[in-house]
Design a protein around this motif. Structure first.
Motif, PDB file in Angstrom:
ATOM      1  N   GLN A 258       0.761  -1.245  -0.087  1.00 19.34           N
ATOM      2  CA  GLN A 258      -0.093   0.050  -0.032  1.00 19.34           C
ATOM      3  C   GLN A 258       0.781   1.226  -0.245  1.00 19.34           C
ATOM      4  N   ALA A 259       0.430   2.172  -0.392  1.00 15.92           N
ATOM      5  CA  ALA A 259       0.988   3.750  -0.375  1.00 15.92           C
ATOM      6  C   ALA A 259      -0.293   4.685   0.063  1.00 15.92           C
ATOM      7  N   HIS A 260       0.364   5.644   0.721  1.00 18.93           N
ATOM      8  CA  HIS A 260      -0.630   6.751   1.330  1.00 18.93           C
ATOM      9  C   HIS A 260      -0.001   8.192   0.821  1.00 18.93           C
ATOM     10  N   TYR A 261      -0.970   9.028   0.178  1.00 19.00           N
ATOM     11  CA  TYR A 261      -0.572  10.315  -0.142  1.00 19.00           C
ATOM     12  C   TYR A 261      -0.732  11.230   1.120  1.00 19.00           C
ATOM     13  N   PHE A 262       0.185  12.273   1.353  1.00 19.55           N
ATOM     14  CA  PHE A 262       0.387  13.343   2.394  1.00 19.55           C
ATOM     15  C   PHE A 262       0.338  14.394   2.112  1.00 19.55           C
ATOM     16  N   ASP A 263      -0.325  15.454   2.087  1.00 18.71           N
ATOM     17  CA  ASP A 263      -0.366  16.973   1.695  1.00 18.71           C
ATOM     18  C   ASP A 263       0.571  17.765   2.980  1.00 18.71           C
ATOM     19  N   PHE A 264       1.246  18.541   2.379  1.00 18.35           N
ATOM     20  CA  PHE A 264       1.826  19.631   3.244  1.00 18.35           C
ATOM     21  C   PHE A 264       2.257  21.113   2.492  1.00 18.35           C
ATOM     22  N   ARG A 265       2.503  21.948   3.238  1.00 15.56           N
ATOM     23  CA  ARG A 265       2.945  22.926   2.613  1.00 15.56           C
ATOM     24  C   ARG A 265       4.627  23.270   2.350  1.00 15.56           C
ATOM     25  N   ASP A 266       5.137  22.922   3.760  1.00 15.35           N
ATOM     26  CA  ASP A 266       6.725  23.156   3.723  1.00 15.35           C
ATOM     27  C   ASP A 266       7.245  22.059   4.286  1.00 15.35           C
ATOM     28  N   THR A 267       6.752  21.377   5.168  1.00 11.95           N
ATOM     29  CA  THR A 267       7.432  20.434   6.210  1.00 11.95           C
ATOM     30  C   THR A 267       6.432  19.251   6.409  1.00 11.95           C
ATOM     31  N   LEU A 268       6.948  18.028   6.160  1.00 16.23           N
ATOM     32  CA  LEU A 268       6.383  16.763   6.425  1.00 16.23           C
ATOM     33  C   LEU A 268       7.262  15.864   7.352  1.00 16.23           C
ATOM     34  N   LEU A 269       6.725  15.325   8.455  1.00 18.30           N
ATOM     35  CA  LEU A 269       7.499  14.502   9.281  1.00 18.30           C
ATOM     36  C   LEU A 269       6.949  13.104   9.350  1.00 18.30           C
ATOM     37  N   ILE A 270       8.141  12.238   9.173  1.00 15.52           N
ATOM     38  CA  ILE A 270       7.708  10.936   9.009  1.00 15.52           C
ATOM     39  C   ILE A 270       8.658   9.924  10.051  1.00 15.52           C
ATOM     40  N   ARG A 271       7.786   9.037  10.732  1.00 14.58           N
ATOM     41  CA  ARG A 271       8.583   8.227  11.648  1.00 14.58           C
ATOM     42  C   ARG A 271       7.797   6.801  11.621  1.00 14.58           C
ATOM     43  N   GLY A 272       8.841   5.905  11.624  1.00 18.81           N
ATOM     44  CA  GLY A 272       8.311   4.355  11.430  1.00 18.81           C
ATOM     45  C   GLY A 272       9.369   3.428  11.288  1.00 18.81           C
ATOM     46  N   GLN A 273       9.035   2.247  10.663  1.00 16.59           N
ATOM     47  CA  GLN A 273       9.819   1.307  10.286  1.00 16.59           C
ATOM     48  C   GLN A 273      10.367   1.637   8.831  1.00 16.59           C
ATOM     49  N   TYR A 274      11.608   2.507   8.976  1.00 17.76           N
ATOM     50  CA  TYR A 274      12.245   3.084   7.994  1.00 17.76           C
ATOM     51  C   TYR A 274      12.770   2.010   6.894  1.00 17.76           C
ATOM     52  N   SER A 275      13.235   0.966   7.558  1.00 14.06           N
ATOM     53  CA  SER A 275      13.717  -0.132   6.415  1.00 14.06           C
ATOM     54  C   SER A 275      12.576  -0.927   5.629  1.00 14.06           C
ATOM     55  N   ARG A 276      11.244  -0.509   5.812  1.00 14.56           N
ATOM     56  CA  ARG A 276      10.361  -1.198   5.300  1.00 14.56           C
ATOM     57  C   ARG A 276       9.608  -0.156   4.297  1.00 14.56           C
ATOM     58  N   MET A 277       9.930   1.120   4.301  1.00 18.16           N
ATOM     59  CA  MET A 277       9.086   1.981   3.691  1.00 18.16           C
ATOM     60  C   MET A 277      10.151   2.623   2.390  1.00 18.16           C
ATOM     61  N   LEU A 278       9.277   3.374   1.513  1.00 19.14           N
ATOM     62  CA  LEU A 278       9.785   4.104   0.469  1.00 19.14           C
ATOM     63  C   LEU A 278       8.970   5.421   0.369  1.00 19.14           C
ATOM     64  N   LEU A 279       9.937   6.534   0.085  1.00 19.73           N
ATOM     65  CA  LEU A 279       9.094   7.834   0.031  1.00 19.73           C
ATOM     66  C   LEU A 279       9.244   8.315  -1.489  1.00 19.73           C
ATOM     67  N   LEU A 280       7.960   8.700  -2.173  1.00 17.58           N
ATOM     68  CA  LEU A 280       7.970   8.964  -3.497  1.00 17.58           C
ATOM     69  C   LEU A 280       7.547  10.145  -3.715  1.00 17.58           C
ATOM     70  N   PHE A 281       8.253  11.033  -4.703  1.00 16.04           N
ATOM     71  CA  PHE A 281       7.597  12.160  -5.087  1.00 16.04           C
ATOM     72  C   PHE A 281       7.916  12.359  -6.548  1.00 16.04           C
ATOM     73  N   ASN A 282       6.616  12.765  -7.163  1.00 15.94           N
ATOM     74  CA  ASN A 282       6.594  13.068  -8.514  1.00 15.94           C
ATOM     75  C   ASN A 282       7.246  11.719  -9.511  1.00 15.94           C
ATOM     76  N   GLY A 283       6.880  10.756  -9.077  1.00 21.72           N
ATOM     77  CA  GLY A 283       7.395   9.321  -9.416  1.00 21.72           C
ATOM     78  C   GLY A 283       8.843   9.052  -9.279  1.00 21.72           C
ATOM     79  N   HIS A 284       9.342   9.926  -8.487  1.00 21.76           N
ATOM     80  CA  HIS A 284      10.880   9.502  -7.997  1.00 21.76           C
ATOM     81  C   HIS A 284      10.903   8.975  -6.655  1.00 21.76           C
ATOM     82  N   VAL A 285      11.927   7.969  -6.450  1.00 27.01           N
ATOM     83  CA  VAL A 285      12.131   7.451  -5.118  1.00 27.01           C
ATOM     84  C   VAL A 285      13.123   8.490  -4.674  1.00 27.01           C
ATOM     85  N   ILE A 286      12.972   8.816  -3.257  1.00 24.23           N
ATOM     86  CA  ILE A 286      13.777   9.780  -2.681  1.00 24.23           C
ATOM     87  C   ILE A 286      14.972   8.934  -1.909  1.00 24.23           C
ATOM     88  N   GLU A 287      16.146   9.139  -2.285  1.00 24.10           N
ATOM     89  CA  GLU A 287      17.253   8.403  -1.732  1.00 24.10           C
ATOM     90  C   GLU A 287      17.724   8.628  -0.366  1.00 24.10           C
TER      91      GLU A 287
END
Length: 360
Positions: free
Chosen positions: A281-310
């Protein structure tokens, strides 16, 4: 008969004062007086063990046999004491009778005088044999007495010390509990929260929350799968770099396992929400300038504009928030503004489904 009065009689016969007794056994003068008056035996508030100790210490000053004193105490407690302490003494002629004595004098030529004492009768000594010598004053008591006052101070000091240690231990435990609660507050509160909050989910009936929602062109994100066409067959994926708008949208993708949960904080309201995400599954999250993410980092990917944030964990982790911090400046880079790839850039493949959990 009273044990206390008998002790007083013996003390007086030895020319000892109350102060002599007090100096020898170190107990208050009022306590000694209460022993002699017998009131200490009737006082229900006084510990019986202390009473027996006081009386035995008193009797040692008078050099009385301890076994006789113990027997007399037992008789006092049983209510059967009848002057055994005086009757069992080695020299009864040294003591004054504790009760009224009736003496009947008769003619010495006819009969000997007799002394009648309550409970027993004895022969009075002949006048010619009565000793006229005064008794020697006692040189003073010799006894290894107990300093009751000092013992009381020791018990008081020990009790205060114990209370201090109990209070210190209690404060340490409270401090540990408060510190642990502060550190793990988010984890504790997440236990009592629902997996998602209904009031923050999409309420538009025309949209299916669980359906795959393509990223609109006028937002800052583009779908992770190949090209999309509108009703006229035109491509919805831009071929030129995008420009960041007022609202940014990031996708959190449970690519390598279940996220249980992932906690996301948007600067739209700065409220941290937990989201349980199944693998794929993937979830979209809206923000203006800052978004904080905390969890099992080894299990997740962050995507923006179809690109994987390295390497977001290594590159964008903020220790002050204990979270990955994605900002507008992070995304405003050529590699993320470039047109999205036609195919998903990793072997893991694109999300099975993508949903908006919160919209602002």
């Amino acid at each position: 008969m009273s044990l206390g009065k008998d002790l007083a009689t013996i003390r007086k016969s030895q020319n000892l004062s109350l102060e002599d007794i007090q100096n020898a056994i170190k107990i208050p003068l009022d306590t000694i007086k209460s022993i002699e008056s017998g009131t200490i035996f009737d006082d229900q508030t006084t510990n019986k063990t202390y009473v027996r100790s006081f009386v035995r210490s008193y009797a040692k000053v008078l050099k009385l046999d301890d076994d006789d004193v113990v027997q007399a105490l037992d008789e006092m407690e049983a209510g059967t004491y009848s002057g055994s302490l005086v009757a069992g003494s080695d020299s009864p002629e040294d003591y004054t009778a504790t009760s009224e004595i009736q003496i009947q004098e008769e003619d010495p030529a006819n009969s000997d005088p007799a002394v009648f004492e309550t409970g027993r009768s004895i022969s009075a000594p002949e006048p010619t044999k009565k000793s006229t010598q005064s008794k020697k004053p006692s040189s003073g008591p010799e006894i290894n007495s107990i300093n009751w006052a000092d013992m009381g101070r020791k018990f008081t000091t020990a009790g205060k010390s114990s209370k201090v240690w109990i209070m210190i231990s209690f404060l340490i435990v409270i401090g540990l509990i408060a510190g642990s609660t502060y550190i793990f507050w988010d984890d504790i509160t997440s236990i009592f929260q629902e997996p998602s909050e209904p009031q923050e989910e999409i309420s538009d009936p025309s949209l299916d929350q669980e359906a795959i929602i393509p990223t609109p062109i006028d937002s800052t994100t583009v779908g992770e799968q190949g090209s999309q066409n509108n009703s006229n067959g035109q491509s919805l994926i831009p071929n030129e770099p995008i420009t960041l708008g007022d609202t940014l949208t990031l996708s959190v993708y449970a690519a390598y396992g279940q996220l249980e949960p992932v906690r996301v904080t948007s600067d739209y309201n700065w409220r941290t929400n937990p989201f349980w995400m199944e693998e794929g599954q993937a979830h979209y999250f809206d923000f203006r300038d800052t978004l904080l993410i905390r969890g099992q980092y080894s299990r997740m990917l962050l995507l923006f504009n179809g690109h994987v944030i390295e390497n977001p964990r290594q590159n964008y982790f903020d220790t002050a928030f204990n979270s990955i911090m994605i900002t507008r400046s992070v995304l405003n880079q050529p590699e993320y503004l470039a047109p999205p790839p036609r195919e998903f850039p990793l072997e893991i493949g694109p999300p099975d489904s993508t949903v908006y959990r919160i919209r602002y």
